[in-house]
Design an enzyme around this catalytic site. Sequence first.
Site, PDB file in Angstrom:
ATOM      1  N   LYS A 202      13.016 -48.030 -20.403  1.00  0.00           N
ATOM      2  CA  LYS A 202      13.076 -48.159 -21.974  1.00  0.00           C
ATOM      3  C   LYS A 202      14.301 -47.486 -22.514  1.00  0.00           C
ATOM      4  O   LYS A 202      15.170 -46.917 -21.734  1.00  0.00           O
ATOM      5  CB  LYS A 202      11.861 -47.822 -22.455  1.00  0.00           C
ATOM      6  CG  LYS A 202      10.618 -48.376 -21.952  1.00  0.00           C
ATOM      7  CD  LYS A 202      10.714 -49.799 -22.336  1.00  0.00           C
ATOM      8  CE  LYS A 202       9.431 -50.786 -22.123  1.00  0.00           C
ATOM      9  NZ  LYS A 202       8.301 -50.359 -21.212  1.00  0.00           N
TER      10      LYS A 202
HETATM   11  C1  PLP Z   1       5.380 -55.113 -23.812  1.00  0.00           C
HETATM   12  C2  PLP Z   1       4.609 -53.940 -22.956  1.00  0.00           C
HETATM   13  N1  PLP Z   1       3.357 -53.582 -23.604  1.00  0.00           N
HETATM   14  C3  PLP Z   1       3.120 -52.379 -23.195  1.00  0.00           C
HETATM   15  C4  PLP Z   1       3.621 -51.683 -21.934  1.00  0.00           C
HETATM   16  C5  PLP Z   1       2.897 -50.584 -21.362  1.00  0.00           C
HETATM   17  O1  PLP Z   1       3.787 -49.346 -21.532  1.00  0.00           O
HETATM   18  P1  PLP Z   1       3.509 -48.069 -20.421  1.00  0.00           P
HETATM   19  O2  PLP Z   1       4.250 -48.755 -18.845  1.00  0.00           O
HETATM   20  O3  PLP Z   1       4.261 -47.159 -20.992  1.00  0.00           O
HETATM   21  O4  PLP Z   1       2.103 -47.927 -20.226  1.00  0.00           O
HETATM   22  C6  PLP Z   1       4.830 -52.179 -21.599  1.00  0.00           C
HETATM   23  C7  PLP Z   1       5.372 -51.430 -20.194  1.00  0.00           C
HETATM   24  O5  PLP Z   1       6.552 -52.085 -19.701  1.00  0.00           O
HETATM   25  C8  PLP Z   1       5.465 -53.580 -22.132  1.00  0.00           C
HETATM   26  O6  PLP Z   1       6.605 -53.804 -21.753  1.00  0.00           O
END
Ligand code: PLP
Length: 402
Positions: A202
């Site tokens: 990110k």
């Molecule tokens: C659109 C979206 N939502 C939620 C998430 C979940 O985030 P995390 O990996 O920090 O739990 C991601 C992770 O890549 C994502 O791309």
Amino acid sequence: MGRAKRSYPPLAIKGGQPVRDRLLPYGRQAIEPEDIQSVIDVLRSDWLTTGPKVGEFEEAFAVRVGAAHAVTFSAGTAALHAAVFAAGLSAGDEAITTPLTFAATANCLLYQGATPVFADVCIDTLNLDAGQVESHITPRIKAILPVDYAGHPADLDALMELASQHGWAVIEDASHALGARYHGRQVGSLAHMTVFSFHPVKHITTGEGGMVTTNDQKLAGRLRLFRNHGISSDSRQRQASGQWYYEMVSLGYNYRLPDIACALGLSQLNRLDANLARRREIAQHYTEAFADNNAVVVPSIRPDVDPAWHLYPIRVADDVDRGEFFRSIRAENIGVNVHYIPVHLHPYYRERFGYRGGEFPVAEKAYSQLISLPMFHAMTNQDVEDVIEAVFKVTEGLRVTI
Ligand SMILES: Cc1ncc(COP(=O)(O)O)c(C=O)c1O
């Protein structure tokens, strides 16, 4: 001579020399000496878990996105779960979301016993289509979860308007969109709650980590409760007040982001603008280069929107085989990816909800054509050139008319 008119050496997949010697990943973090120092400083301090860095990171983040409150979580997924809790969803409730997302966007509803209802996406941005949302309304809908796909904000004006007509909460999954702007406003200040992820691919990273921003003090309180077992004070607050007594007032989780990670997040946040500027520059290079290549379609941008470019997803033209394109460009050592398998097509969702494919034609067609090219702020100009070279080489090599 334009790239499209050049002739290219044999494809690596057919035994030729690859464009690069080593694989270029599709995304990765950038860690600078000051990031390392800020983590070392915390390791030498009194607080490794919920200490002063948590509040400092939250305050700086809230200011940066123009929100009144920011609440850290151990992951974007935990942040989504907490937002669904804070919005008051429970068994029997439903919420509308997009199928073209990472599974966590829909899973967070299941965690609370609620049911995701998918609605198809817009053909240009691949974001939740407000018109499709209208055709999926039931009396059980309590919320909508738009996703800012690839970093392009969803159509928040239309979705907020619909939500206010029906009394829904809007939880914007902005895991891709930290730093994006929409109609002159910052992502993070538009919806009732906005969720961010700090996974290493990110815009900024804390290793694992997430955040929810909101302008609603009550929601912020519920979010804080949920991440700390449903207990109304944390151990640092009890130490400061000299109290040992605490009460658990609702069911919560340990979703806290430690001070170590928050120190890294604070340090990374200082470079957010530079990271965004670099991502925009890379996107512009790609878009200009591929204007000359009719085998691929570049992402579109709506008026008065400034995307954050988490991803740069191209769609291959109808007469190009995505699988062949993917394998060929990987063989050139370009680490492409596919975002996303539509959530309803995963075996778990098919088995639990009876999806068979064909329900969301725009998302499903896009899925069959999508390829995410490498996009991260630490890419060098040579990396960008290599990607462009490989795309032209592969489209030429697959004997597509360009
Ligand atoms: C659109 C979206 N939502 C939620 C998430 C979940 O985030 P995390 O990996 O920090 O739990 C991601 C992770 O890549 C994502 O791309």
